[in-house]
Scaffold this motif. Structure first.
Motif, PDB file in Angstrom:
ATOM      1  N   GLU A   1       0.899  -1.133   0.154  1.00  0.00           N
ATOM      2  CA  GLU A   1      -0.014   0.047  -0.083  1.00  0.00           C
ATOM      3  C   GLU A   1       0.923   1.378   0.162  1.00  0.00           C
ATOM      4  OE1 GLU A   1      -3.158   0.013  -0.266  1.00  0.00           O
ATOM      5  OE2 GLU A   1      -3.565  -1.998   0.053  1.00  0.00           O
ATOM      6  N   MET A   2       2.010   1.111   0.676  1.00  0.00           N
ATOM      7  CA  MET A   2       2.726   2.482   0.889  1.00  0.00           C
ATOM      8  C   MET A   2       4.113   2.100   1.141  1.00  0.00           C
ATOM      9  SD  MET A   2       2.567   4.819   3.936  1.00  0.00           S
ATOM     10  CE  MET A   2       3.636   6.446   4.343  1.00  0.00           C
TER      11      MET A   2
ATOM     12  N   VAL B   1      -0.469   8.161   7.677  1.00  0.00           N
ATOM     13  CA  VAL B   1      -1.170   7.830   6.345  1.00  0.00           C
ATOM     14  C   VAL B   1      -2.153   6.864   6.742  1.00  0.00           C
ATOM     15  CG1 VAL B   1      -0.687   6.819   4.326  1.00  0.00           C
ATOM     16  CG2 VAL B   1       0.877   8.418   5.245  1.00  0.00           C
TER      17      VAL B   1
ATOM     18  N   GLY C   1      -5.111   8.629   7.692  1.00  0.00           N
ATOM     19  CA  GLY C   1      -5.781   9.393   6.862  1.00  0.00           C
ATOM     20  C   GLY C   1      -6.815   8.289   6.084  1.00  0.00           C
ATOM     21  N   MET C   2      -6.157   7.074   5.864  1.00  0.00           N
ATOM     22  CA  MET C   2      -6.961   6.099   5.115  1.00  0.00           C
ATOM     23  C   MET C   2      -8.231   5.584   6.086  1.00  0.00           C
ATOM     24  SD  MET C   2      -4.129   3.564   3.489  1.00  0.00           S
ATOM     25  CE  MET C   2      -3.142   3.883   2.244  1.00  0.00           C
TER      26      MET C   2
ATOM     27  N   MET D   1      -9.696   7.311   8.597  1.00  0.00           N
ATOM     28  CA  MET D   1     -10.620   8.500   8.375  1.00  0.00           C
ATOM     29  C   MET D   1     -11.402   8.633   6.967  1.00  0.00           C
ATOM     30  SD  MET D   1      -9.890  12.576   8.794  1.00  0.00           S
ATOM     31  CE  MET D   1      -9.308  12.411  10.468  1.00  0.00           C
ATOM     32  N   GLY D   2     -10.925   8.220   5.784  1.00  0.00           N
ATOM     33  CA  GLY D   2     -11.344   8.175   4.529  1.00  0.00           C
ATOM     34  C   GLY D   2     -12.439   7.104   4.601  1.00  0.00           C
ATOM     35  N   ALA D   3     -12.206   6.092   5.043  1.00  0.00           N
ATOM     36  CA  ALA D   3     -13.351   4.785   5.219  1.00  0.00           C
ATOM     37  C   ALA D   3     -14.328   5.239   6.109  1.00  0.00           C
ATOM     38  CB  ALA D   3     -12.287   3.540   5.818  1.00  0.00           C
TER      39      ALA D   3
ATOM     40  N   LEU E   1     -15.411   8.136   6.815  1.00  0.00           N
ATOM     41  CA  LEU E   1     -16.381   9.207   6.149  1.00  0.00           C
ATOM     42  C   LEU E   1     -17.286   8.409   5.158  1.00  0.00           C
ATOM     43  CD1 LEU E   1     -13.765  12.112   5.717  1.00  0.00           C
ATOM     44  CD2 LEU E   1     -15.839  11.895   7.181  1.00  0.00           C
ATOM     45  N   ASP E   2     -16.806   7.583   4.525  1.00  0.00           N
ATOM     46  CA  ASP E   2     -17.424   6.798   3.630  1.00  0.00           C
ATOM     47  C   ASP E   2     -18.436   5.684   3.912  1.00  0.00           C
ATOM     48  OD1 ASP E   2     -16.324   8.389   1.429  1.00  0.00           O
ATOM     49  OD2 ASP E   2     -14.794   7.261   0.849  1.00  0.00           O
TER      50      ASP E   2
ATOM     51  N   TRP F   1     -13.873  -1.645   5.272  1.00  0.00           N
ATOM     52  CA  TRP F   1     -12.470  -2.082   5.221  1.00  0.00           C
ATOM     53  C   TRP F   1     -11.867  -1.446   6.685  1.00  0.00           C
ATOM     54  CZ3 TRP F   1      -9.039   2.195   4.236  1.00  0.00           C
ATOM     55  CH2 TRP F   1      -9.696   2.943   3.493  1.00  0.00           C
TER      56      TRP F   1
ATOM     57  N   TYR G   1     -10.116  11.584  16.427  1.00  0.00           N
ATOM     58  CA  TYR G   1     -11.153  11.574  15.236  1.00  0.00           C
ATOM     59  C   TYR G   1     -11.810  10.142  15.472  1.00  0.00           C
ATOM     60  CZ  TYR G   1     -10.226  16.016  13.499  1.00  0.00           C
ATOM     61  OH  TYR G   1     -10.188  17.438  13.352  1.00  0.00           O
TER      62      TYR G   1
ATOM     63  N   GLY H   1       0.648  13.817   6.456  1.00  0.00           N
ATOM     64  CA  GLY H   1       0.540  12.230   6.113  1.00  0.00           C
ATOM     65  C   GLY H   1      -0.819  11.675   6.039  1.00  0.00           C
ATOM     66  N   MET H   2      -1.726  12.475   6.966  1.00  0.00           N
ATOM     67  CA  MET H   2      -3.186  12.021   7.124  1.00  0.00           C
ATOM     68  C   MET H   2      -3.635  12.580   5.712  1.00  0.00           C
ATOM     69  SD  MET H   2      -6.182  13.869   9.278  1.00  0.00           S
ATOM     70  CE  MET H   2      -5.420  13.426  10.957  1.00  0.00           C
TER      71      MET H   2
ATOM     72  N   LEU I   1      -5.868  10.239   3.389  1.00  0.00           N
ATOM     73  CA  LEU I   1      -7.353  10.589   2.812  1.00  0.00           C
ATOM     74  C   LEU I   1      -7.331  10.569   1.425  1.00  0.00           C
ATOM     75  CD1 LEU I   1      -8.503  13.533   5.316  1.00  0.00           C
ATOM     76  CD2 LEU I   1     -10.021  11.405   4.409  1.00  0.00           C
TER      77      LEU I   1
ATOM     78  N   THR J   1      -8.350   7.917  -0.518  1.00  0.00           N
ATOM     79  CA  THR J   1      -9.558   7.266  -0.441  1.00  0.00           C
ATOM     80  C   THR J   1     -10.278   8.117  -1.695  1.00  0.00           C
ATOM     81  OG1 THR J   1     -10.372   8.713   1.367  1.00  0.00           O
ATOM     82  CG2 THR J   1      -9.547   6.515   1.988  1.00  0.00           C
TER      83      THR J   1
ATOM     84  N   HIS K   1       3.979   8.976  -3.865  1.00  0.00           N
ATOM     85  CA  HIS K   1       2.859   8.191  -3.919  1.00  0.00           C
ATOM     86  C   HIS K   1       1.503   9.062  -4.861  1.00  0.00           C
ATOM     87  CE1 HIS K   1       4.608   6.527  -0.378  1.00  0.00           C
ATOM     88  NE2 HIS K   1       3.814   5.232  -0.730  1.00  0.00           N
TER      89      HIS K   1
END
Lengths: 293, 307
Positions: free
Chosen positions: A129-130, A141, A144-145, A147-149, A151-152, A156, A182, B54-55, B59, B62, B90
């Motif tokens: 992934e990174m 990071v 952040g992922m 948080m995105g999951a 929010l959506d 996962w 968060y 980083g966040m 984000l 996504t 990235h």
């Protein structure tokens, strides 16, 4: 030995080369076997860190992560970030054995022109992934992922594997604050707590203890576990996943031994950097072969 | 410029619910309209720029366009490695926004003088660098930045700068340089909020009988190579102006183009010499102290023309 391909060589301990990589004990053994071969071929470092992570990676890739080698970019997959990128060989070995790319490619690790850099790289490598390597980057990071999951409303999860020495980095604790603030309960950190870092034991370098209390004080659920006990790790990851809804991120604090599996490497700082060659390679191989599940 | 930025951003956010703004706990009074209108698209990361950046990378992966926002050197130098490794490498869709390029926070001291950011960020592969010169340019570049894939850097000035363009800019595309004045004796090339001084210097030069062309570069990476070459063919002297060190920034970028083409024009760089400012003062005071205000641009250009 010279006539064998890399894959045949590393699988030769199994009758006919056949092995069941759904079995975390088998996968953990293979991670160590590849770690030995990859660091020998490349004269590379960090075998000690690969060995402390072997069971953690094996359980993640067999019993915790929802990933599919046929669809490595599936939007619904779980994400794993190896923040302690120097142990990248453990991820490459696990991914290859789980079918993300050919096992034979592991022999190119560290080599000229290879895509398998010493510190883990995502470029062109299915399942990674990174890219990491500079410590203290992964958790932010991952947050952040996660948080995105959230929010959506996606199901996962995000796993982030850190070293304990890595937790010297202030950026780890920035991310720890943010993940708690968060309420990222879909984020699971796993700390490979082998108590050693580059030059010495963590406690002689920059005291981390009381380590579990620090994570608790930062608002995380802390699950201490024997990081070499497959059943205990399986249970810990299940409990971590059950934290969804708690509003708290979880850290699995995995007690490990650096160099675990080879007697003369265990808890020996020499093997953070030393590459196994000659008699040391032969001795390590003999010990590993005696442990084959 | 910062208010023009917020206006332009809010226009974009109105039709992109995945546009997300993260601040490093700055923007009091400035970002309020955004967080009141789009609370679900606004995050305060706290005073933690490494975590913020980083966040933002995570984000962005996504499927979001993520902006990080802070002042001075905080969104860039404080988290430079996160920009390099986690965002740029990235190809993360992260747009880094700095308010206070140059001496905007002049009175606050050296920590708040953003005088190396353009050079440092320009050196990162895969990062597009926007340096609008006035509020009109800000409104023109923001939509283009949001259309540009990968990691971008937007260097803004402060609030309250005058709009210098007399005509609407309209649809702007990378890396187009914008001509504000046509001239025949010398070309003044400007990047960023110092454009007020460059335009005003052209007026001072006109009063002395020198006709100066003024060209603003709203992006320095990529840079409008064709415009530089055209100017280099038309003028024997190009003067670059930036509120930034002369090492590695806009002037260097212009000189790289002319030197590589082997054109015979001279490129003289106006900006901060290779030092830190240990004196404080208003933005305009420091521009004068370091010989980059309108009077200094005029005087130095006259000297160079006379050589």
């Amino acid at each position: 030995m010279a006539d064998l391909s890399y894959t045949e060589l590393t699988h030769s301990a199994f009758p006919g080369g056949a092995c069941d990589t759904d079995d975390p004990a088998v996968l953990a053994w293979l991670i160590r076997r590849h770690g030995l071969e990859m660091t020998r071929l490349s004269r590379g470092s960090h075998i000690g860190a690969v060995y402390s992570l072997a069971e953690i990676m094996a359980v993640l890739y067999t019993r915790a992560l929802r990933v599919d080698p046929a669809r490595p970019d599936d939007p619904g997959r779980d994400r794993l970030i190896l923040s302690k990128g120097h142990a990248g060989a453990a991820v490459y070995a696990a991914l290859a054995e789980r079918g993300f790319f050919p096992v034979e490619e592991l022999k190119t690790h560290y080599q000229n022109g290879s895509r398998l850099s010493g510190h883990v790289s995502h470029k062109g490598v299915p399942g990674v992934e990174m890219s990491t390597g500079s410590l203290g980057h992964g958790l932010a990071v991952a947050a952040g992922m996660a948080m995105g999951a959230k929010l959506d409303g996606a199901a996962w999860r995000v796993y982030c594997v850190l070293g304990d020495g890595e937790c010297d980095e202030g950026s780890v604790w920035e991310a720890a604050l943010q993940a708690h603030h968060y309420g990222l309960d879909n984020l699971i950190a796993v700390v490979d707590h082998n108590r050693m870092q580059s030059l010495d034991f963590c406690e002689n370098t920059l005291r981390l203890e009381p380590f579990a209390d620090k994570w608790k004080a930062f608002g995380w659920r802390v699950l201490p576990v024997n990081g070499h006990d497959i059943d205990a790790l399986t249970a810990a990851f299940a409990e971590a996943q059950a934290g969804l809804g708690s509003g708290q991120p979880t850290v699995v604090l995995a007690e490990t031994v650096k160099g675990k599996g080879v007697s003369f490497m265990e808890n020996n700082i020499l093997w953070h950097y030393r590459s196994p060659q000659g008699e040391e390679y032969e001795a390590a191989l003999k010990e590993l072969e005696a442990q084959r599940p | 410029m910062r208010d023009a930025f917020v206006r332009a951003l809010m226009r974009e956010a109105a039709h992109d619910e995945r546009l997300t703004l993260i601040t490093g706990d700055l923007g009091f009074g400035v970002l309020k309209p955004f967080w009141e209108t789009y609370p679900k698209q606004f995050i305060n990361a706290g005073i933690a720029e490494q975590g913020m950046t980083g966040m933002a990378s995570g984000l962005a992966r996504t499927g979001r366009t993520v902006l990080t926002y802070s002042i001075g050197n905080f969104p860039t130098l404080r988290c430079l490695e996160q920009i390099r490794n986690d965002c740029a490498y990235h190809e993360a869709n992260v747009k880094i926004v700095c308010v206070g390029g140059g001496f905007v926070y002049g009175s606050l001291g050296m920590s708040h003088h953003a005088t190396e950011d353009m050079a440092i960020i320009r050196a990162l592969p895969g990062v597009t660098v926007f340096t609008p010169g006035d509020p009109a340019e800000v409104e023109a570049v923001v939509p283009e930045m949001l259309r540009t894939p990968g990691t971008c850097y937007l260097r803004l000035g402060r609030g309250g700068e005058p709009t210098l363009h007399r005509q609407p800019i309209g649809e702007w595309r990378l890396p187009k340089a914008l001509t504000l004045r046509e001239g025949k004796d010398v070309a003044l090339l400007s990047a960023g909020g110092i454009l007020t001084q460059t335009v005003s210097a052209a007026d001072l030069l006109a009063a002395k009988g020198v006709s100066a062309e003024v060209v603003s570069f709203p992006s320095i990476k990529p840079i409008d190579r064709e415009k530089i070459l055209e100017l280099a063919r038309r003028f024997r002297l190009l003067v670059t102006v930036e509120e930034h060190t002369v090492v590695g920034g806009f002037g260097s970028a212009v000189a790289e183009v002319t030197a590589e083409e082997g054109l015979p024009c001279r490129v003289k760089r106006i900006g901060m010499p290779d030092i830190y400012s240990s004196i404080v003062g208003t933005q305009q005071y420091l521009r004068g102290a370091y010989q980059m205000d309108d009077a200094a641009i005029c005087a130095r250009t006259m000297e160079w023309l006379a050589e």
